[in-house]
Design a protein around this motif. Structure first.
Motif, mmCIF file in Angstrom:
data_model
loop_
_atom_site.group_PDB
_atom_site.id
_atom_site.type_symbol
_atom_site.label_atom_id
_atom_site.label_comp_id
_atom_site.label_asym_id
_atom_site.label_seq_id
_atom_site.Cartn_x
_atom_site.Cartn_y
_atom_site.Cartn_z
ATOM 1 N N ARG A 172 0.856 -1.190 0.000
ATOM 2 C CA ARG A 172 0.000 0.000 0.000
ATOM 3 C C ARG A 172 0.890 1.237 0.000
ATOM 4 N N VAL A 173 0.555 2.192 -0.839
ATOM 5 C CA VAL A 173 1.361 3.397 -0.981
ATOM 6 C C VAL A 173 0.462 4.615 -0.806
ATOM 7 N N GLN A 174 1.088 5.726 -0.437
ATOM 8 C CA GLN A 174 0.402 6.997 -0.278
ATOM 9 C C GLN A 174 0.692 7.899 -1.472
ATOM 10 N N ALA A 175 -0.201 8.849 -1.690
ATOM 11 C CA ALA A 175 -0.016 9.774 -2.804
ATOM 12 C C ALA A 175 1.309 10.511 -2.648
ATOM 13 N N GLY A 176 2.120 10.525 -3.706
ATOM 14 C CA GLY A 176 3.416 11.186 -3.679
ATOM 15 C C GLY A 176 4.557 10.328 -3.183
ATOM 16 N N GLN A 177 4.276 9.119 -2.723
ATOM 17 C CA GLN A 177 5.349 8.245 -2.225
ATOM 18 C C GLN A 177 6.233 7.791 -3.376
ATOM 19 N N VAL A 178 7.540 7.683 -3.106
ATOM 20 C CA VAL A 178 8.494 7.276 -4.134
ATOM 21 C C VAL A 178 8.293 5.796 -4.451
ATOM 22 N N LEU A 179 8.071 5.510 -5.719
ATOM 23 C CA LEU A 179 7.916 4.133 -6.174
ATOM 24 C C LEU A 179 9.183 3.592 -6.814
ATOM 25 N N LEU A 180 9.938 4.478 -7.474
ATOM 26 C CA LEU A 180 11.082 4.008 -8.251
ATOM 27 C C LEU A 180 11.989 5.199 -8.527
ATOM 28 N N ARG A 181 13.296 4.945 -8.577
ATOM 29 C CA ARG A 181 14.276 5.975 -8.909
ATOM 30 C C ARG A 181 15.116 5.512 -10.092
ATOM 31 N N LEU A 182 15.378 6.458 -10.987
ATOM 32 C CA LEU A 182 16.240 6.204 -12.137
ATOM 33 C C LEU A 182 17.577 6.928 -11.943
ATOM 34 N N ASP A 183 18.572 6.484 -12.683
ATOM 35 C CA ASP A 183 19.887 7.112 -12.625
ATOM 36 C C ASP A 183 19.776 8.530 -13.183
ATOM 37 N N ALA A 184 19.925 9.527 -12.307
ATOM 38 C CA ALA A 184 19.712 10.926 -12.693
ATOM 39 C C ALA A 184 20.990 11.746 -12.601
ATOM 40 N N ALA A 204 15.547 22.381 -16.549
ATOM 41 C CA ALA A 204 16.511 21.337 -16.185
ATOM 42 C C ALA A 204 16.139 20.693 -14.855
ATOM 43 N N ARG A 205 15.697 21.534 -13.895
ATOM 44 C CA ARG A 205 15.278 20.960 -12.613
ATOM 45 C C ARG A 205 14.022 20.101 -12.780
ATOM 46 N N THR A 206 13.088 20.544 -13.607
ATOM 47 C CA THR A 206 11.888 19.739 -13.864
ATOM 48 C C THR A 206 12.263 18.420 -14.519
ATOM 49 N N GLN A 207 13.207 18.461 -15.446
ATOM 50 C CA GLN A 207 13.657 17.243 -16.109
ATOM 51 C C GLN A 207 14.274 16.279 -15.107
ATOM 52 N N SER A 208 15.015 16.810 -14.148
ATOM 53 C CA SER A 208 15.632 15.926 -13.146
ATOM 54 C C SER A 208 14.593 15.291 -12.241
ATOM 55 N N ASP A 209 13.445 15.949 -12.047
ATOM 56 C CA ASP A 209 12.387 15.363 -11.224
ATOM 57 C C ASP A 209 11.749 14.143 -11.895
ATOM 58 N N PHE A 210 11.857 14.042 -13.217
ATOM 59 C CA PHE A 210 11.274 12.906 -13.918
ATOM 60 C C PHE A 210 11.985 11.598 -13.587
ATOM 61 N N TYR A 211 13.163 11.683 -12.996
ATOM 62 C CA TYR A 211 13.920 10.470 -12.672
ATOM 63 C C TYR A 211 13.468 9.855 -11.358
ATOM 64 N N VAL A 212 12.520 10.487 -10.690
ATOM 65 C CA VAL A 212 11.915 9.946 -9.474
ATOM 66 C C VAL A 212 10.437 9.712 -9.774
ATOM 67 N N VAL A 213 10.009 8.458 -9.746
ATOM 68 C CA VAL A 213 8.624 8.096 -10.054
ATOM 69 C C VAL A 213 7.858 7.992 -8.741
ATOM 70 N N ARG A 214 6.751 8.742 -8.648
ATOM 71 C CA ARG A 214 5.970 8.791 -7.415
ATOM 72 C C ARG A 214 4.553 8.270 -7.659
ATOM 73 N N ALA A 215 3.890 7.870 -6.569
ATOM 74 C CA ALA A 215 2.518 7.359 -6.655
ATOM 75 C C ALA A 215 1.572 8.497 -7.002
ATOM 76 N N PRO A 216 0.723 8.319 -8.014
ATOM 77 C CA PRO A 216 -0.210 9.401 -8.377
ATOM 78 C C PRO A 216 -1.328 9.594 -7.361
ATOM 79 N N TYR A 217 -1.646 8.558 -6.583
ATOM 80 C CA TYR A 217 -2.681 8.632 -5.555
ATOM 81 C C TYR A 217 -2.460 7.477 -4.580
ATOM 82 N N SER A 218 -3.162 7.509 -3.471
ATOM 83 C CA SER A 218 -3.046 6.426 -2.488
ATOM 84 C C SER A 218 -3.718 5.174 -3.034
ATOM 85 N N GLY A 219 -3.038 4.045 -2.923
ATOM 86 C CA GLY A 219 -3.591 2.809 -3.460
ATOM 87 C C GLY A 219 -2.713 1.625 -3.151
#
Length: 356
Positions: free
Chosen positions: A87-99, A168-183
């Motif tokens: 179970r995850v909360q909205a905004g929780q980190v699900l996956l990280r990519l090499d950034a 550039a900062r927005t692009q770097s945020d794409f390397y962290v995948v977060r939960a879109p909602y609690s589920g």
């Protein structure tokens, strides 16, 4: 003239006479016993029920909100803190990519912003001095215009560098995948070290608080649904039927199967349900005024492919008659054909079979 018979023929004739006498006696006893046995046979009358016709169609439980999470940029998976079933909360980190490359680009953008701001400050001070000199008639109008142009150019350059740094900062945020909602995480399609590409499926998340039953209904049946119809959902293992909170019949028809999709939103808090569970949708149909016939389930005889009941006639003798059955409702079963309302059926088929 006297006819002589052998002893063997005489013995055979005697045996035949005995068998005939026994058969006649047995028939007499059977004829005497049949009315008594028939009169003691327990029967039930074929009941006529109301015309509330219903149709059931197989379906499946789906999540109203189910998201396939994909990456927006390419990169290797370096962190995967969740697994299927978590179970995850909205905004929780699900996956990280090499950034690392993206972080260096963002750092370079910040440095360019600082340089552009320094240039802007210098141009601002120079423009102020040129205005003071022009006020004392020490410089010409052309010199003042050049200073103003340099000031505005530095100001625009600083704004452009600031926008590039933000991108550039927005692009770097794409390397962290977060939960879109609690589920709940339904599926994880990658492992550490996999290469994520834009649009590639990484995880699947669904909201367990919003589930529905989806069933394909033939278009002929969908046309018979009453405008105020109240379908119900049935899920094996769950007692009773569930009244949906919202009913939606999609207007389009599948050209391959000629069916329409019916969606029944389930109330929140249905424990033990997950997407993919088998379900059934019960639909009340309009224009169902014909009465339905029912017999006790105990009266039904099933022998191989034969389904029948013993119908007791006016003379009290049971007669085996083939029937076609419908749905079972409690301790009775619907009969689609084979009997008429008011006829009597034997409740004990085995006892009825012994009566001749």
């Amino acid at each position: 003239m006297r006819t002589l018979r052998s002893p063997r023929l005489a013995a055979a004739a005697a045996v035949t006479a005995v068998l005939v006498a026994a058969a006649v006696l047995a028939a007499g006893h059977r004829a005497a016993a049949s009315p008594a046995a028939a009169s003691s046979l327990a029967t039930a009358t074929v009941a006529s029920g109301g015309g509330t016709d219903q149709a059931a169609y197989d379906g499946v439980v789906e999540a109203v909100r189910q998201t396939v999470v994909a990456a927006q940029v390419a990169g290797a998976v370096v962190a995967l803190p969740v697994k299927a079933g978590d179970r995850v909360q909205a905004g929780q980190v699900l996956l990280r990519l090499d950034a690392r490359a993206a972080e260096q680009t963002a750092a370079a953008g910040d440095a360019q912003v600082r340089a552009a701001r320094a240039t802007q400050e210098a141009a601002t001070r120079e423009f102020e001095r040129q205005k003071q000199l022009f006020a004392k008639n020490y410089i010409s109008q052309a010199a003042l215009d050049r200073a103003e142009a340099q000031y505005k150019a530095a100001q625009a350059e600083a704004a452009a560098q600031l926008a590039n740094a933000g991108a550039a900062r927005t692009q770097s945020d794409f390397y962290v995948v977060r939960a879109p909602y609690s589920g709940v995480v339904a599926e994880v399609a990658v492992v550490l070290g996999d290469m994520a590409l834009p649009g590639r499926k990484l995880l699947t998340v669904y909201d367990p608080a919003a589930l529905r039953v989806t069933a394909s209904v033939p278009q002929t049946v969908a046309a018979r649904l009453a405008p105020d119809a109240q379908p119900q959902a049935e899920i094996p293992g769950t007692p009773g039927r569930i009244a949906p909170t919202h009913v939606q019949l999609l207007p389009t028809v599948d050209p391959a199967t000629h069916t329409q999709e019916l969606r029944l939103d389930l109330p929140a808090g249905q424990a033990g349900l997950t997407p993919g569970v088998f379900a059934r949708a019960w639909l009340p149909l309009a224009g169902a005024g014909e009465a339905r016939l029912f017999v006790p389930a105990a009266a039904v005889v099933r022998r191989a492919e034969l389904t029948a009941v013993y119908v007791v006639g006016d003379d009290g003798r049971p007669l085996l008659r083939q029937v076609r059955l419908g749905r079972a409702e409690g301790d009775r079963v619907e009969v689609l054909s084979g009997v008429s309302a008011g006829e009597r059926v034997a409740l004990d088929p085995q006892a009825a079979a012994r009566i001749r």
